[in-house]
Design a protein around this motif. Structure first.
Motif, PDB file in Angstrom:
ATOM      1  N   ALA A  85       0.826  -1.218   0.000  1.00  0.00           N
ATOM      2  CA  ALA A  85       0.000   0.000   0.000  1.00  0.00           C
ATOM      3  C   ALA A  85       0.856   1.263   0.000  1.00  0.00           C
ATOM      4  O   ALA A  85       0.530   2.259  -0.654  1.00  0.00           O
ATOM      5  CB  ALA A  85      -0.909  -0.012   1.219  1.00  0.00           C
ATOM      6  N   GLU A  86       1.978   1.206   0.718  1.00  0.00           N
ATOM      7  CA  GLU A  86       2.828   2.391   0.800  1.00  0.00           C
ATOM      8  C   GLU A  86       3.432   2.708  -0.576  1.00  0.00           C
ATOM      9  O   GLU A  86       3.514   3.871  -0.986  1.00  0.00           O
ATOM     10  CB  GLU A  86       3.936   2.115   1.826  1.00  0.00           C
ATOM     11  CG  GLU A  86       4.648   3.350   2.324  1.00  0.00           C
ATOM     12  CD  GLU A  86       5.700   3.013   3.395  1.00  0.00           C
ATOM     13  OE1 GLU A  86       5.804   1.843   3.813  1.00  0.00           O
ATOM     14  OE2 GLU A  86       6.419   3.943   3.793  1.00  0.00           O
ATOM     15  N   ILE A  87       3.816   1.659  -1.299  1.00  0.00           N
ATOM     16  CA  ILE A  87       4.416   1.876  -2.614  1.00  0.00           C
ATOM     17  C   ILE A  87       3.338   2.275  -3.626  1.00  0.00           C
ATOM     18  O   ILE A  87       3.551   3.145  -4.469  1.00  0.00           O
ATOM     19  CB  ILE A  87       5.207   0.632  -3.054  1.00  0.00           C
ATOM     20  CG1 ILE A  87       6.355   0.438  -2.048  1.00  0.00           C
ATOM     21  CG2 ILE A  87       5.748   0.774  -4.468  1.00  0.00           C
ATOM     22  CD1 ILE A  87       7.080  -0.859  -2.173  1.00  0.00           C
ATOM     23  N   GLU A  88       2.163   1.670  -3.491  1.00  0.00           N
ATOM     24  CA  GLU A  88       1.056   2.074  -4.376  1.00  0.00           C
ATOM     25  C   GLU A  88       0.724   3.552  -4.172  1.00  0.00           C
ATOM     26  O   GLU A  88       0.496   4.295  -5.120  1.00  0.00           O
ATOM     27  CB  GLU A  88      -0.190   1.224  -4.094  1.00  0.00           C
ATOM     28  CG  GLU A  88      -0.067  -0.165  -4.688  1.00  0.00           C
ATOM     29  CD  GLU A  88      -1.083  -1.151  -4.114  1.00  0.00           C
ATOM     30  OE1 GLU A  88      -1.957  -0.733  -3.326  1.00  0.00           O
ATOM     31  OE2 GLU A  88      -0.985  -2.340  -4.458  1.00  0.00           O
ATOM     32  N   SER A  89       0.706   3.984  -2.914  1.00  0.00           N
ATOM     33  CA  SER A  89       0.302   5.376  -2.710  1.00  0.00           C
ATOM     34  C   SER A  89       1.393   6.321  -3.204  1.00  0.00           C
ATOM     35  O   SER A  89       1.105   7.410  -3.678  1.00  0.00           O
ATOM     36  CB  SER A  89      -0.152   5.634  -1.268  1.00  0.00           C
ATOM     37  OG  SER A  89       0.936   5.865  -0.453  1.00  0.00           O
ATOM     38  N   SER A  90       2.643   5.877  -3.163  1.00  0.00           N
ATOM     39  CA  SER A  90       3.708   6.689  -3.761  1.00  0.00           C
ATOM     40  C   SER A  90       3.500   6.790  -5.274  1.00  0.00           C
ATOM     41  O   SER A  90       3.593   7.868  -5.868  1.00  0.00           O
ATOM     42  CB  SER A  90       5.065   6.061  -3.443  1.00  0.00           C
ATOM     43  OG  SER A  90       6.060   6.607  -4.263  1.00  0.00           O
ATOM     44  N   LEU A  91       3.183   5.656  -5.914  1.00  0.00           N
ATOM     45  CA  LEU A  91       3.006   5.659  -7.380  1.00  0.00           C
ATOM     46  C   LEU A  91       1.835   6.539  -7.807  1.00  0.00           C
ATOM     47  O   LEU A  91       1.950   7.318  -8.750  1.00  0.00           O
ATOM     48  CB  LEU A  91       2.810   4.226  -7.886  1.00  0.00           C
ATOM     49  CG  LEU A  91       4.085   3.380  -7.945  1.00  0.00           C
ATOM     50  CD1 LEU A  91       3.744   1.907  -8.096  1.00  0.00           C
ATOM     51  CD2 LEU A  91       4.998   3.837  -9.091  1.00  0.00           C
ATOM     52  N   VAL A  92       0.710   6.411  -7.103  1.00  0.00           N
ATOM     53  CA  VAL A  92      -0.431   7.238  -7.533  1.00  0.00           C
ATOM     54  C   VAL A  92      -0.199   8.703  -7.185  1.00  0.00           C
ATOM     55  O   VAL A  92      -0.906   9.583  -7.685  1.00  0.00           O
ATOM     56  CB  VAL A  92      -1.797   6.760  -6.980  1.00  0.00           C
ATOM     57  CG1 VAL A  92      -2.157   5.394  -7.530  1.00  0.00           C
ATOM     58  CG2 VAL A  92      -1.823   6.754  -5.475  1.00  0.00           C
TER      59      VAL A  92
ATOM     60  N   ALA B   3      -2.744   6.818 -12.791  1.00  0.00           N
ATOM     61  CA  ALA B   3      -4.145   6.798 -12.381  1.00  0.00           C
ATOM     62  C   ALA B   3      -4.366   5.740 -11.305  1.00  0.00           C
ATOM     63  O   ALA B   3      -5.069   5.955 -10.332  1.00  0.00           O
ATOM     64  CB  ALA B   3      -5.026   6.484 -13.585  1.00  0.00           C
ATOM     65  N   GLU B   4      -3.763   4.580 -11.489  1.00  0.00           N
ATOM     66  CA  GLU B   4      -3.993   3.482 -10.569  1.00  0.00           C
ATOM     67  C   GLU B   4      -2.743   2.615 -10.511  1.00  0.00           C
ATOM     68  O   GLU B   4      -2.019   2.493 -11.503  1.00  0.00           O
ATOM     69  CB  GLU B   4      -5.170   2.644 -11.089  1.00  0.00           C
ATOM     70  CG  GLU B   4      -5.957   2.035  -9.970  1.00  0.00           C
ATOM     71  CD  GLU B   4      -7.150   1.234 -10.461  1.00  0.00           C
ATOM     72  OE1 GLU B   4      -7.685   1.533 -11.543  1.00  0.00           O
ATOM     73  OE2 GLU B   4      -7.539   0.304  -9.739  1.00  0.00           O
ATOM     74  N   ALA B   5      -2.516   2.027  -9.346  1.00  0.00           N
ATOM     75  CA  ALA B   5      -1.320   1.192  -9.217  1.00  0.00           C
ATOM     76  C   ALA B   5      -1.620  -0.007  -8.346  1.00  0.00           C
ATOM     77  O   ALA B   5      -2.406   0.073  -7.408  1.00  0.00           O
ATOM     78  CB  ALA B   5      -0.184   2.002  -8.599  1.00  0.00           C
ATOM     79  N   ALA B   6      -1.000  -1.134  -8.677  1.00  0.00           N
ATOM     80  CA  ALA B   6      -1.086  -2.327  -7.830  1.00  0.00           C
ATOM     81  C   ALA B   6       0.315  -2.900  -7.715  1.00  0.00           C
ATOM     82  O   ALA B   6       1.022  -3.036  -8.709  1.00  0.00           O
ATOM     83  CB  ALA B   6      -2.022  -3.349  -8.454  1.00  0.00           C
ATOM     84  N   VAL B   7       0.706  -3.190  -6.483  1.00  0.00           N
ATOM     85  CA  VAL B   7       2.064  -3.657  -6.253  1.00  0.00           C
ATOM     86  C   VAL B   7       2.013  -5.056  -5.659  1.00  0.00           C
ATOM     87  O   VAL B   7       1.185  -5.335  -4.792  1.00  0.00           O
ATOM     88  CB  VAL B   7       2.788  -2.683  -5.292  1.00  0.00           C
ATOM     89  CG1 VAL B   7       4.084  -3.277  -4.775  1.00  0.00           C
ATOM     90  CG2 VAL B   7       3.055  -1.355  -6.003  1.00  0.00           C
ATOM     91  N   VAL B   8       2.893  -5.920  -6.154  1.00  0.00           N
ATOM     92  CA  VAL B   8       2.966  -7.274  -5.581  1.00  0.00           C
ATOM     93  C   VAL B   8       4.421  -7.635  -5.289  1.00  0.00           C
ATOM     94  O   VAL B   8       5.344  -7.050  -5.846  1.00  0.00           O
ATOM     95  CB  VAL B   8       2.372  -8.342  -6.537  1.00  0.00           C
ATOM     96  CG1 VAL B   8       0.884  -8.113  -6.753  1.00  0.00           C
ATOM     97  CG2 VAL B   8       3.119  -8.381  -7.863  1.00  0.00           C
ATOM     98  N   GLY B   9       4.586  -8.601  -4.424  1.00  0.00           N
ATOM     99  CA  GLY B   9       5.908  -9.149  -4.151  1.00  0.00           C
ATOM    100  C   GLY B   9       6.060 -10.436  -4.944  1.00  0.00           C
ATOM    101  O   GLY B   9       5.360 -11.410  -4.692  1.00  0.00           O
ATOM    102  N   ALA B  10       6.938 -10.435  -5.940  1.00  0.00           N
ATOM    103  CA  ALA B  10       7.148 -11.632  -6.754  1.00  0.00           C
ATOM    104  C   ALA B  10       8.387 -12.350  -6.243  1.00  0.00           C
ATOM    105  O   ALA B  10       9.328 -11.696  -5.800  1.00  0.00           O
ATOM    106  CB  ALA B  10       7.352 -11.224  -8.205  1.00  0.00           C
ATOM    107  N   SER B  11       8.401 -13.677  -6.311  1.00  0.00           N
ATOM    108  CA  SER B  11       9.558 -14.362  -5.739  1.00  0.00           C
ATOM    109  C   SER B  11      10.800 -14.049  -6.560  1.00  0.00           C
ATOM    110  O   SER B  11      10.748 -13.884  -7.785  1.00  0.00           O
ATOM    111  CB  SER B  11       9.307 -15.857  -5.624  1.00  0.00           C
ATOM    112  OG  SER B  11       9.101 -16.373  -6.895  1.00  0.00           O
ATOM    113  N   ASP B  12      11.914 -13.925  -5.863  1.00  0.00           N
ATOM    114  CA  ASP B  12      13.161 -13.524  -6.497  1.00  0.00           C
ATOM    115  C   ASP B  12      14.282 -14.378  -5.907  1.00  0.00           C
ATOM    116  O   ASP B  12      14.331 -14.571  -4.694  1.00  0.00           O
ATOM    117  CB  ASP B  12      13.429 -12.044  -6.196  1.00  0.00           C
ATOM    118  CG  ASP B  12      14.691 -11.534  -6.860  1.00  0.00           C
ATOM    119  OD1 ASP B  12      14.578 -10.899  -7.928  1.00  0.00           O
ATOM    120  OD2 ASP B  12      15.800 -11.780  -6.330  1.00  0.00           O
TER     121      ASP B  12
END
Ligand code: WTA
Length: 645
Positions: free
Chosen positions: A530-537, A543-552
Motif C-alpha cells: 500500500a505504501e508503494i502504491e500510494s507513492s506511485l499514484v 491513475a492506478e497502481a497495484a504492487v505485488v511481491g514476486a519471488s526472487d
C-alpha cells in the motif's frame, strides 16, 4: 521462494548439535522443561540477568489485555545495564566494539571507553535540553556513534527512533512528525561501496516539513561538505567531546518507553512499534545468550544488521552489550573493496558467532564459494539467520561453505513487534532442519491455527499465533492503541496474530511460510504494498497502481508494480524508469520496484478488490489459475498480452 522448494532433498539434511557445544550449552532440555512448566516464573528468574535500581516483585500484569506490563514495580536504566555495570564488575578493559569502517579505518572501544562515551553523549544531549520522554531521531551510518546515541538517549529516558539510512527525506519526515521528534542525530555521511555517501542533505530536506525539530546534531564521519543551519545544527564534536565522562544514570520504571521503531504495515502508514525498558531488555538479554549459546568471556560476535532495523536494536545494541559481549561493527557493504570483505573481517577479528540474513547468503552463493574459501574462517562456531524464510539450499550452503560443516545455524523467527527471538533452535539441544525455525525459545509459546483460530495438528499449515505474553512484546503502536488492538489482537482474542503463515511438520517443528497480509519481504526488509502504491499514484502520470511481491532468487521477494497511466501520458521505457525513480525518491532506494509494468487494466474481483495473486503470477511468469471471480476474465488476457512495458 515458496513452501514447495522445502519439500525437495536439501530440506532433508539434519544437523545435530556438535558434541562439544552440547556438552557446555547454555540452554539444556531441563531449561526448556522448566520454562514450559511456568513461563512467568522463568521470566522472573531471567530478570536477574539485569541490574535493577529497584528489583521487581511483579512479573507479568495482564489485567488489561492486550496492554501488558512486565516487571512493573522495578526500576532500571538500560544504558547502565549495557555499559557502566560491566566496568563496575571489572570488565572495563574488555572490548565492547571492534569497529571496522568500510575504508579500513578501525577502532576498538572497551566497556570503560563505551561508558565514558555514552556519558559524554548523554551530557551533550542534556545540554541541548533533551530530557526523559522526549523523542530523538537517529539517522546514522553503522558507526559507533549510532550505538552510543541510542544508549545516550536511553540513559536520559529519552525515546529514540532510529531511521534506516536508506530511507528518503519524505520517509524521514513522516516518521519524525508521527513520533513528535525534537532532536535529530545524523552524520555528514557514511562510506558505502567505496565512496562517501551523504546523509545530511536528506535530513535538511526532511526538516522543511517537520516544525517540531529544534536541533540537529551532526557526527563528522566522511568530512564531506555539509551545510549547517545556523542555530539549528551543531557538530557532535562541539556538543559531546567537551562534556565530562561521568553522568549519574536515573533509574526509570520498567515500563518507561525505550524506543519507537517504525515498520511497514498492510496500510500505507508505517506503524510506530513501541518498546519499553525492562521487559525488552530482559527478553533480548536472555535470547542473545540462549540462541547463540553466547559465552561473553571468549566469543566475538558479529551481527551484520543495520541499527536502522529491529535486529540492529536487539542484537547489535541491547542484547550483546547487556551481556558484556565483544562484537564487530562493520560500516559498509559486503563487496567493498572486494567480495571477500566479510570473510576478511571474520578472519581479522576471529569472529566466533556470525548472524546474518538469507538474502546476503544467497548473494554470496551467487558470487561463488571460492571467495570465502580463500579465508580462514576456523574461528566460527555458531551462526544465525534472520529476516525471512531461509531456503534449504542457502541454509546448506551457509553450513558447508561458511560454517565449514562445524557450526550450528539458528534460524531465528521474530519481528519488530516481538522485540526478541521467538522461534529458534537451541543449539545445544536441537537437531536443526534446513528451512525450519524449529521450536519456540524457552518461555515462549506459539501455535499454528486455522482461520477460525482452532489449533491445527502436526502436518498442517495455517496462521502463526503467540499464545502467551512475552517480556519484549510491543506495548502498543505509538499514538494508536486502536490500531494495535485491531492489527494484532482483534482476530484471535488473547492470542497475538503475527501475520505470518506457518506449518507444523510431523514432529511439531515450525516452518515459516511468509506473510499472509499485503506486506512484502524484500531482502529481509518489510515493505508495504500500500505504501508503494500510494507513492506511485502520487505521481502525476499515474491513475492506478497495484504492487505485488514476486519471488526472487536473491532478495526473496522483489517489488513489481502494475500501473495504469492517466490518459495523455505515454507508456515508454523512460516512463517506467521515471516511476521506479519516483518511488526511490519518495520512500528510499530499497523501495524501488524491480519492474514497473504499464498496463491498460487491472484484474479486480466483483467487489472491486485488486487480485494480487494473479498479478503475482504474471510477475513470476506462472500460468494464470482460476480467474472466475474476475469481473471480466478477459482482463487477464489483455494484461498478459498487452503489457505496454
Ligand atoms: C519475516 C525482523 C521466516 C516474517 C526480525 C516476519 C522471517 C517479518 C524470519 C518480520 C525467519 C523474520 N523465517 N520469516 N527466520 N524472520 N521473518 O519486523 O514474515 O523486520 O513477520 O523483523 O519477517 O520482519 P521485521
Amino acid at each position: 521462494m515458496t513452501a514447495d522448494t522445502r519439500a525437495t532433498d536439501p530440506a532433508d539434511h539434519r544437523y545435530p548439535p556438535p558434541a562439544e557445544l552440547a556438552a557446555h550449552a547454555n540452554v539444556t532440555q531441563e531449561t526448556l522443561d522448566t520454562a514450559a512448566a511456568d513461563p512467568e516464573a522463568f521470566w522472573a528468574e531471567q530478570a536477574k540477568r539485569l541490574t535493577w535500581g529497584t528489583e521487581p516483585t511483579e512479573t507479568l500484569d495482564w489485567s488489561n489485555p492486550p496492554f501488558a506490563k512486565w516487571y512493573a514495580d522495578g526500576t532500571l536504566n538500560a544504558a547502565y545495564n549495557c555499559a557502566d555495570r560491566h566496568v563496575e564488575n571489572g570488565l572495563g578493559d574488555r572490548v565492547a566494539i571492534h569497529f571496522e569502517g568500510e575504508p579500513g579505518d578501525n577502532r576498538d572501544i572497551t566497556y570503560a571507553e563505551l561508558t565514558a562515551e555514552v556519558c559524554r553523549a548523554a551530557n551533550g544531549l542534556a545540554s541541548l535540553g533533551v530530557k526523559s520522554g522526549d523523542r530523538v531521531a537517529i539517522y546514522l551510518p553503522m558507526i559507533p556513534e549510532a550505538v552510543i546515541s541510542m544508549l545516550a538517549c536511553a540513559r536520559l529516558g529519552a525515546i529514540h527512533t532510529v531511521i534506516f539510512g536508506g530511507f528518503s527525506a519524505d520517509a524521514l519526515s513522516t516518521r519524525i512528525n508521527d513520533c513528535g521528534v525534537e532532536v535529530v542525530i545524523t552524520a555528514d555521511g557514511g562510506y558505502r561501496r567505496g565512496s562517501p555517501s551523504a546523509l545530511k542533505p536528506a535530513v535538511d530536506k526532511a526538516l522543511q516539513s517537520t516544525p517540531g525539530v529544534r536541533q540537529v546534531v551532526v557526527v563528522k564521519r566522511t568530512g564531506q561538505d555539509t551545510e549547517m543551519a545556523e542555530g539549528r545544527d551543531v557538530w557532535w564534536d562541539d556538543v559531546v567531546a567537551t562534556q565530562p565522562s561521568e553522568h549519574t544514570p536515573e533509574m526509570f520504571p520498567a515500563e518507561h518507553p525505550l524506543f519507537v521503531m517504525y515498520t511497514s504495515g498492510s496500510t500505507g502508514k508505517p506503524k510506530g512499534i513501541l518498546h519499553t525498558t525492562g521487559g525488552y531488555l530482559v527478553g533480548t538479554t536472555y535470547t542473545m545468550w540462549a540462541t547463540y549459546d553466547l559465552k561473553p568471556e571468549t566469543d566475538v560476535y558479529w551481527c551484520t544488521a543495520d541499527i536502522g532495523w529491529i535486529t540492529g536494536h536487539s542484537y547489535v545494541t541491547y542484547g550483546p552489550l547487556a551481556n558484556a559481549a565483544t562484537q564487530v561493527l562493520y560500516e559498509g557493504t559486503p563487496d567493498a573493496p572486494h567480495k571477500g570483505r566479510w570473510w576478511e573481517v571474520i578472519d581479522k577479528y576471529k569472529v566466533t558467532i556470525l548472524h546474518t540474513a538469507p538474502t546476503a547468503i544467497r548473494t554470496f552463493m551467487k558470487w561463488g564459494e571460492e571467495i570465502p574459501a580463500k579465508f580462514d574462517l576456523s574461528s566460527l562456531r555458531m551462526m544465525g539467520s534472520v529476516g525471512e524464510p531461509i531456503n534449504p539450499e542457502a541454509y546448506n550452503w551457509y553450513h558447508e561453505h561458511i560454517g565449514r560443516g562445524r557450526c550450528p545455524i539458528a534460524d531465528t523467527w521474530w519481528q519488530t513487534e516481538t522485540g526478541m527471538h521467538m522461534i529458534a533452535p537451541m543449539p545445544g539441544i536441537e537437531t536443526a532442519k534446513p528451512g525450519s525455525a524449529m521450536t519456540p525459545v524457552p518461555g515462549v509459546a506459539v501455535d499454528v491455527v486455522d482461520d477460525e483460530g482452532h489449533s491445527l495438528p502436526n502436518g498442517e499449515s495455517g496462521l502463526l499465533v503467540v499464545t502467551k505474553p512475552w517480556p519484549a512484546m510491543l506495548r502498543t503502536l505509538w499514538g494508536d492503541d486502536q490500531r494495535y488492538i485491531d492489527t494484532y489482537w482483534a482476530r484471535f482474542g488473547d492470542r497475538y496474530f503475527a501475520g505470518d503463515g506457518a506449518k507444523k511438520d510431523e514432529d511439531g517443528d515450525i516452518w515459516l511460510l511468509g506473510r499472509v497480509d499485503d506486506v512484502m519481504n524484500v531482502s529481509g526488509h518489510r515493505m508495504s504494498t500500500a505504501e508503494i502504491e500510494s507513492s506511485l499514484v502520487g505521481h502525476e502520470a499515474v491513475a492506478e497502481a497495484a504492487v505485488v511481491g514476486a519471488s526472487d532468487p536473491t532478495t526473496g521477494q522483489a517489488i513489481v508494480a502494475f500501473v495504469i497511466l492517466i490518459s495523455g501520458f505515454e507508456a515508454s521505457d523512460e516512463m517506467a524508469a521515471e516511476l521506479r525513480n519516483h518511488v526511490g525518491k519518495d520512500i528510499g532506494p530499497i523501495a524501488k520496484p524491480r519492474q514497473v509494468m504499464i498496463v491498460d487494466e487491472l484484474p479486480k474481483t466483483r467487489s472491486g478488490k485488486i487480485m494480487r495473486r494473479l498479478l503475482r503470477d504474471i510477475a513470476e511468469n506462472r500460468d494464470i489459475g482460476d480467474v472466475t471471480t474476475l469481473t471480466d476474465s478477459t482482463v487477464m488476457d489483455s494484461i498478459a498480452k498487452g503489457l505496454k512495458k
